[in-house]
Design a protein around this motif. Sequence first.
Motif, PDB file in Angstrom:
ATOM      1  N   PRO A  36      43.380 -11.312   5.031  1.00 20.78           N
ATOM      2  CA  PRO A  36      43.753 -12.545   5.755  1.00 20.78           C
ATOM      3  C   PRO A  36      42.964 -12.651   7.054  1.00 20.78           C
ATOM      4  O   PRO A  36      42.642 -11.632   7.678  1.00 20.78           O
ATOM      5  N   ASP A  37      42.633 -13.855   7.451  1.00 18.84           N
ATOM      6  CA  ASP A  37      41.849 -14.061   8.675  1.00 18.84           C
ATOM      7  C   ASP A  37      42.504 -13.432   9.895  1.00 18.84           C
ATOM      8  O   ASP A  37      41.817 -12.890  10.775  1.00 18.84           O
ATOM      9  N   ASN A  38      43.836 -13.489   9.954  1.00 19.09           N
ATOM     10  CA  ASN A  38      44.505 -12.958  11.144  1.00 19.09           C
ATOM     11  C   ASN A  38      44.565 -11.432  11.163  1.00 19.09           C
ATOM     12  O   ASN A  38      45.052 -10.842  12.122  1.00 19.09           O
ATOM     13  N   HIS A  39      44.082 -10.775  10.098  1.00 15.76           N
ATOM     14  CA  HIS A  39      44.009  -9.317  10.072  1.00 15.76           C
ATOM     15  C   HIS A  39      42.592  -8.804  10.334  1.00 15.76           C
ATOM     16  O   HIS A  39      42.380  -7.597  10.472  1.00 15.76           O
ATOM     17  N   LYS A  40      41.624  -9.724  10.359  1.00 14.04           N
ATOM     18  CA  LYS A  40      40.235  -9.310  10.496  1.00 14.04           C
ATOM     19  C   LYS A  40      39.923  -8.847  11.912  1.00 14.04           C
ATOM     20  O   LYS A  40      40.652  -9.158  12.859  1.00 14.04           O
ATOM     21  N   LEU A  41      38.831  -8.088  12.050  1.00 13.23           N
ATOM     22  CA  LEU A  41      38.395  -7.607  13.362  1.00 13.23           C
ATOM     23  C   LEU A  41      38.195  -8.776  14.317  1.00 13.23           C
ATOM     24  O   LEU A  41      37.747  -9.846  13.915  1.00 13.23           O
ATOM     25  N   SER A  42      38.509  -8.551  15.573  1.00 12.72           N
ATOM     26  CA  SER A  42      38.300  -9.593  16.573  1.00 12.72           C
ATOM     27  C   SER A  42      36.806  -9.855  16.748  1.00 12.72           C
ATOM     28  O   SER A  42      35.961  -9.005  16.421  1.00 12.72           O
TER      29      SER A  42
END
Length: 260
Positions: A36-42
Motif C-alpha cells: 500500500p502507498d501509505n506503507h512505502k518508504l518516505s
Amino acid sequence: MKDLIEIKNLITNLPSRNYKQYKYKSIEELMKLDIPDNHKLSFGRVQTYIKYIKKFFKYCQSHKIITYNPTEYITMSSSLSPIDEREDYTKEEVSKLINIIESFEDDNKRVIYLTLIYTGMRLSELWKATIKSDNGIFYFDLTNKNLKLKTKSSYRVIPLHDELVRNDVHKKLSKALSTLKPSSISHYFTDYIKPKISSNNKKVLYSLRHTFATQLKYADVNPIVISELLGHSHEGMTMGRYANRYLINVLKEAIDRLEF
C-alpha cells in the motif's frame, strides 16, 4: 542507466521496515507483495538511498573506473514537502502518549520518550548529547566539535524543560541511553505505542519534533528561538557553531512555555 532506473523504481516501492509485517522479509519477498502507498518508504528515505548510490558512482568516476557518471541523470521529485509527509500530533494525542509512557514499568523507556517530547531532538542526537548545568539550569549539550551532527546549526544547547527536571531526567538519562538503542525505541513506538494514539500514517515518532515546534509557535515563542532549539539555521545567525546564540536563560524561558 536501465539498471539504475529499475533500482530507483524498486526502492520507491519498498515498504518501511517499521511495519512489523515487512521486518523480516527479504528484498525478493517484498518485491512480490502489493505494498500500500501509505506503507512505502518516505520520499526522504528514498532520496537517502539514491544519494548512497550516487556517491558510489562518483567514487568510481573519480578513480577512473568509469568514464562518466550515469547517476547524474537519476533525479527524484515529490509533490509533498517534508512537512506534508509528516503531521504533528495534537495536544490531546501527546497527552495520551504521556499517560501511556507514565504507566511503563520500564523507567528507561519512559525517560527517553519524555525527553523526545520536551526537547524536539532528533532520535540520533539524543545518544550524542551530554547533560550539563549553568547557574542551576540543566541543559543538553550538543556543541562538541567532535560530534557528527546533521548541519552546522545542529550544534546547540537545549535546556531541560521543568517537566524533565521533575522526572529526574538529568539523573536517569545516562542509564537509559546505555540500556536501550535508538532502533529499539523507534520500533517499540511504531509497534506498540503509536497504534494507541493515532491511525494516521503521517504521524510517526519523528512527528514529535514537528509537534514541539508547532506548540512553541502556538505559545508565541519567537520563531528564531524555536529554530535555535531545533538546530535549524535562520537569518541573522552566523553559520558558525557557537556564534550569536541566545543565552541559556532565554532558551529555558521559551522551552518551559511548552504545555501538554
